[in-house]
Each structure stands twice: as structure tokens, then as C-alpha cells.
Design an enzyme around this catalytic site. Sequence first.
Site, PDB file in Angstrom:
ATOM      1  N   GLN A 182      12.769  -3.246 -36.816  1.00  0.00           N
ATOM      2  CA  GLN A 182      13.641  -2.265 -37.470  1.00  0.00           C
ATOM      3  C   GLN A 182      14.636  -1.907 -36.238  1.00  0.00           C
ATOM      4  OE1 GLN A 182      10.299  -2.111 -38.091  1.00  0.00           O
ATOM      5  NE2 GLN A 182       9.535   0.043 -37.462  1.00  0.00           N
ATOM      6  N   THR A 229       1.560 -13.975 -23.260  1.00  0.00           N
ATOM      7  CA  THR A 229       1.629 -14.278 -21.791  1.00  0.00           C
ATOM      8  C   THR A 229       0.524 -15.362 -21.508  1.00  0.00           C
ATOM      9  OG1 THR A 229       1.812 -11.894 -21.261  1.00  0.00           O
ATOM     10  CG2 THR A 229       0.776 -12.984 -19.726  1.00  0.00           C
ATOM     11  N   HIS A 320       3.317 -17.731 -15.785  1.00  0.00           N
ATOM     12  CA  HIS A 320       2.726 -17.200 -14.341  1.00  0.00           C
ATOM     13  C   HIS A 320       1.871 -18.290 -13.815  1.00  0.00           C
ATOM     14  CE1 HIS A 320       2.940 -13.184 -16.645  1.00  0.00           C
ATOM     15  NE2 HIS A 320       3.690 -13.099 -15.823  1.00  0.00           N
ATOM     16  N   HIS A 413      47.363 -32.213 -28.267  1.00  0.00           N
ATOM     17  CA  HIS A 413      46.929 -31.913 -26.765  1.00  0.00           C
ATOM     18  C   HIS A 413      47.685 -32.836 -25.789  1.00  0.00           C
ATOM     19  CE1 HIS A 413      43.152 -30.564 -28.696  1.00  0.00           C
ATOM     20  NE2 HIS A 413      42.696 -30.209 -27.445  1.00  0.00           N
TER      21      HIS A 413
END
Length: 432
Positions: A182, A229, A320, A413
Site C-alpha cells: 500500500q 540478502t 556481499h 529523416h
Amino acid sequence: MILKLKQQNPASAGSAPVTDTPTVVRGVIDDIRANGDQSVRAYSEKFDKWSPASFRLSQDDINNIISSVPQQILDDIKQVQENVRAFAMAQRASIKDFEMEIRPGVHLGQKNIPINSVGAYIPGGRYPLLASSHMTILTAKCAGVPHVTACTPPIAGKIPANTVAAMHYAGADDIYILGGVQAVAAMAVGTETMKKVDFIAGPGNAFVAEAKRQLFGEEIGIDLPAGPTEILIVADEHADPFTVATDLLSQAEHGPDSPAVLITNSQSVGKKTIDEVNRLLEILPTADVAGVSWDRLGEVIVVENLDEAYEIADEYAYEHVQILTQKPREALEKMSNYGALFLGEKTCVSYGDKCIGTNHVLPTRGAARYTGGLWVGKYLKTVTYQEVTSPQESGELGRLCGRAARAENFEGHARSGDARAHQYLGDKFDWI
């Protein structure tokens, strides 16, 4: 040769009940998009049992909350933020605007413009992550972001005072006591009382991560995809098994899905580390979490030499990576896939998590193969500009553009180039 003394436990790893997280998250986002504050309040009541008169803290609220925080904690917050600020400002100074003249009268430039508004999500479920305030809010402010909206959930029905202090000192412009999907959805789509942001940063649980994933591109930019982690330690025969075990468990306590891996060239260090982990789990206050993670996702791998260790570590590409060897700086040359390196026994991952000054919002689940972590540059838009002041050069570029565009069948272009070649060099074209 690779010897695995301990490896992941697939049976244990697959025993958790399955939740259809994407479907749950999509329902919440759609509801908040349609019904705004009404739905935000309903989900906050449902998930957090939290429904104050206002989720946003006033300045008086903030002052009163900070007055309840012990002075030592306030002093520590300020010291850590000084470290984070110093490193982030050095990063910002390394990012340069520039302009160059590649040909006479042809100017190309680059500018780095801060994102206008950022949302910072500060988790608070199992642990109140004060450090995430430093890493997300303070880093955004160092980048020059004008407005940061910060959200953190209540903990057991109470406002996390220490976290609010960290958010305030980091420079948050608005602080909301609001959590979960939320909070992310409200920041991303905007409600009657919360202004929409352009970018959201910060870690969170699986539902928060999924909300960021679903809203990315559609509504907002995000720092990076987040997962559990991870820690990987490369250790040689001189490493202290007690230190290795302690550092592995420091990250395993994040959650029951946090892998902890040791790669070593010493079978003795590997076995003694396992023994130390088992001993430390008997006295670690967070063993109920760290022990589950170690049982499910812990690994100890023995290799023949450190070159092989670095090669395998790169394959893991973990968040890590800690180097406990006699020559830890070798890893700077030998490795390329990691979120952050922690070099030598005097350094540990927890320093990066909590206080040393580098950012702890880092890539997980192999994302280190293609991205680094959160840093000042994530809050900047690197944009370019160009100006041609020489009529001759504009005409020459027009000729080049015409040929290059027609090679790709882009006639429109090509005609933009033709117009300059005609105007400045006198070239003739059937269509002009």
C-alpha cells in the site's frame, strides 16, 4: 577439484507454503489506483492494524517522536549519516557535466539532472532498518533531488521512533507511517493526500519487491530488483574460522531465505567454520532465523586454489562478497561480479550495512552480473543536448544524414537533412 562440505538443503528450502505474490500485489495496486486513500487505509488496517487520522507526520509529530529517542542513538545516526554523506558527495563530484565541440560549430553536451521526486521505502518488519533511511533518502538529497517522500511501516502498532529520527535527519520532505504494497502503490500512483513520485528506492519483503517490479516502467523508475540478502566469503588457509562463522551468520539473520556461502582453499578452515557456526547458533539471539537460513541455504565449498575460488565467486555474483585472505586486494583484479567487496579481516559486511558510508542497497539474485547498487547516479538523469552554429557544418551534416537515413529507408529523416544541405550549401533536390 571442488569439495562441498555442506550444501544447500533442497528439501528444506522447498518446504515453505506457496503464496501467489504477483496476483496479491496486482490486486492491491489496482484497488489503490481506483480508490486512492480509501483503499490505502483499508490495506493498512488489514496488514498492519494501523489507521491513524493521518499517515503523514506533521513537523510537531516528528519533533515529539525524536524527543523520545535516546541521545546516543541520535548522535550515532548523525555520525553514520556524515559517513554516508561524505561518500555520496564524492560520488556526485565524480559525475561531470561537459560540452565538447567535435567539429567547428558543432557542439555536443551532457547534463546530469536530479529526478524531481523520489519515494523512499524504509522496511520495518522483522527489524527497523534505520540504515535504509541513510542509504535511500540521504543519497537522493546528495544527488540534488528536490522532494523525497519516505514511508515506513508501524512496528507492532507503534511508530518506530528511531527510524523516524533517521528519516528526518536524512532530509525526508514528507514522512508517512505506512508500509507494504500500500505504501509503494500510493507513492507510485498518487492519492488524494500523497503526491505521485517519479522513482522509488529501498529494500523490502517479497511483496514490496513485487510491487516495485510491477510498477516499474508503467508508473515509476526503481533503484533495482531486490531479493533476499546474500553473503559469500572467500577465505584462505590463514582465515580465522570464528570470524568466518560470525560474519556468515551476520547476514543469515536477515531472513530464512538469506544464503550464506564460504569458498575456501582449506578443508580445515571449511570444517572448523561449520563447527563454529553450529556453536554460535546455540547462543545467537536471532538463531531462530539465522539457523533456518543456514540449514536451507548455507554452503561450504573447498577448492584447490584462490584463483578457482574467485572464479566460482564470480559465478555466484552475490550481493556481499567478503575476502578473508592474506592479500584481499587481489579480489579487485580477479573478480567482476559482486554488489560490494569487503576486503580483509578488519572489514565486515555489517560495516557496509550499518555505518561505514557506502550504500547497502545492492543487487541480488545474480543481478551483480549487469548492475551495481544504489548510488547518487541512480537519482540523476544523464541527458544530452546538441547545437550546430556553423552553416557549413550543418549543410555537411545534412548531406550525411540524407545518405544515412536513406540507407535505412527513412525518407522523412533524410529530407530533414536535405533541407539543411539545400539551405546552407545550395544542394538541389527533386522534392524541394
